[in-house]
Design a protein around this motif. Sequence first.
Motif, PDB file in Angstrom:
ATOM      1  N   GLU A  10       0.822  -1.216   0.000  1.00 40.30           N
ATOM      2  CA  GLU A  10       0.000   0.000   0.000  1.00 40.30           C
ATOM      3  C   GLU A  10       0.858   1.269   0.000  1.00 40.30           C
ATOM      4  N   ARG A  12       2.315   4.768  -0.952  1.00 42.48           N
ATOM      5  CA  ARG A  12       1.728   6.008  -1.467  1.00 42.48           C
ATOM      6  C   ARG A  12       2.737   7.142  -1.330  1.00 42.48           C
ATOM      7  N   VAL A  21       2.211   8.122  -6.479  1.00 42.77           N
ATOM      8  CA  VAL A  21       2.099   6.672  -6.287  1.00 42.77           C
ATOM      9  C   VAL A  21       0.902   6.432  -5.371  1.00 42.77           C
ATOM     10  N   ARG A  22       0.025   5.502  -5.785  1.00 38.84           N
ATOM     11  CA  ARG A  22      -1.219   5.295  -5.049  1.00 38.84           C
ATOM     12  C   ARG A  22      -1.475   3.820  -4.793  1.00 38.84           C
ATOM     13  N   GLY A  23      -1.228   3.392  -3.558  1.00 43.22           N
ATOM     14  CA  GLY A  23      -1.614   2.047  -3.145  1.00 43.22           C
ATOM     15  C   GLY A  23      -0.895   0.921  -3.846  1.00 43.22           C
ATOM     16  N   VAL A  24       0.403   1.093  -4.119  1.00 40.24           N
ATOM     17  CA  VAL A  24       1.171   0.069  -4.835  1.00 40.24           C
ATOM     18  C   VAL A  24       1.576  -1.055  -3.884  1.00 40.24           C
ATOM     19  N   SER A  42       4.587   7.724 -14.800  1.00 40.64           N
ATOM     20  CA  SER A  42       3.667   6.716 -14.267  1.00 40.64           C
ATOM     21  C   SER A  42       3.884   6.448 -12.784  1.00 40.64           C
ATOM     22  N   MET A 220       2.434  -0.043 -14.538  1.00 41.80           N
ATOM     23  CA  MET A 220       1.947   1.111 -13.794  1.00 41.80           C
ATOM     24  C   MET A 220       1.434   2.183 -14.739  1.00 41.80           C
ATOM     25  N   ARG A 222      -0.317   6.149 -14.131  1.00 41.79           N
ATOM     26  CA  ARG A 222      -0.794   7.221 -13.244  1.00 41.79           C
ATOM     27  C   ARG A 222      -0.724   6.833 -11.776  1.00 41.79           C
ATOM     28  N   GLY A 223       0.396   6.204 -11.399  1.00 41.74           N
ATOM     29  CA  GLY A 223       0.640   5.913  -9.988  1.00 41.74           C
ATOM     30  C   GLY A 223       0.051   4.633  -9.465  1.00 41.74           C
ATOM     31  N   GLU A 224      -0.652   3.877 -10.306  1.00 39.25           N
ATOM     32  CA  GLU A 224      -1.302   2.650  -9.863  1.00 39.25           C
ATOM     33  C   GLU A 224      -0.867   1.472 -10.709  1.00 39.25           C
ATOM     34  N   VAL A 226      -1.910  -1.443 -12.900  1.00 32.77           N
ATOM     35  CA  VAL A 226      -3.126  -1.768 -13.653  1.00 32.77           C
ATOM     36  C   VAL A 226      -3.137  -3.213 -14.143  1.00 32.77           C
TER      37      VAL A 226
END
Length: 266
Positions: A10, A12, A21-24, A42, A220, A222-224, A226
Motif C-alpha cells: 500500500e 503512497r 504513487v497510489r496504493g502500490v 507513471s 503502472m 498514473r501511480g497505480e 493496472v
Amino acid sequence: MAEPILTVHELRKEFGDVAAVRGVTFELAAGGSLGLVGESGSGKTTVARMIVGLEPPTSGRITCCGRDRSQPGRSTRERRRRGREAQIVFQDPYTSLDPRQTVAQGLDEILRVHFDLPMAERRQRVHELADLVALDDRQLRAFPRMLSGGQRQRVAIARALAPRPKLLILDEAVAALDVSIQAQILNLLSEVRRQTQLSYLLITHDLAVVRQLTDRSLVMQRGEIVEQGPTLQLLDQPQHPYTKLLRSSIPRPGWKPARRGRNGVK
C-alpha cells in the motif's frame, strides 16, 4: 516457502496535492526478477527511489531482507547496512561517477566504506568486479570521461555490486544506450544474476527489455498498478488497454532490423 527479498504494501507518495504513487503493493522473491513497466510520469521511478531511501513514502510499508525501511535510515551504520541490502543503477551513470577518480579508485572507495579489508584483498575484489562486468585493466585505470556510455554503465553496475547487495534496482539502466550496447548490458546482467543469485527490480518503459531480464512484471499507469503477471503472459496476452498500448510499441516476434550498407541503404 522462502521469505520475499522485497515486500511493498500500500505504498503512497504525495507531492503537494499530487499523488504520484497510489496504493502500490507487490513482492519480489529471493533470486527473482521483476519488471516495473510504465511511461514517464507513471510513478515507477518514484517507487524505486522510495525503496532505496531517496524519497520517504507518504504512507505504506517497505520491507527489504526482512527489515522495515519505510523511513530513512537514522544512523550511518544503518544506511551502510541498507546499502549492503539494496543498490540502484540509474539511466545516466556519468552523474554518479566521481570525475576525479579512476574506475579502480572509485570501486576501492566503496569497498573501504562497507568492508574492513586489507589493501591486497580490496585490490583483488576490484579485479573480480571488473571481470564480472567485462572491464579490462586499461578501463580500470581510466577516468569516467575516457569511457564510452556502455563502459560507464558497466562501471555503474560494478559499483552497485561492490557492497554485495541482495537486491539490484535498475532504473532505465539501458534506455540511453544504443540497441547493440543495450543487448550487451542485458546479457551481462543475465550472466551476473546467474553467477550471484541477485534479485532484480527492473524499472523501464520498454516491454522488449523486460522480456529478456524478468520473470514477472507489473504495469503502472498514473501511480497505480493496472496489470501484473508472468512477463511472457503480459507480452503475449495483455488484458489492460494500457498494457496493450505498450505491447503495440515493441517489435513483433520474428522481427529483425534491416541490414544496411555504408550509405544507409538496405
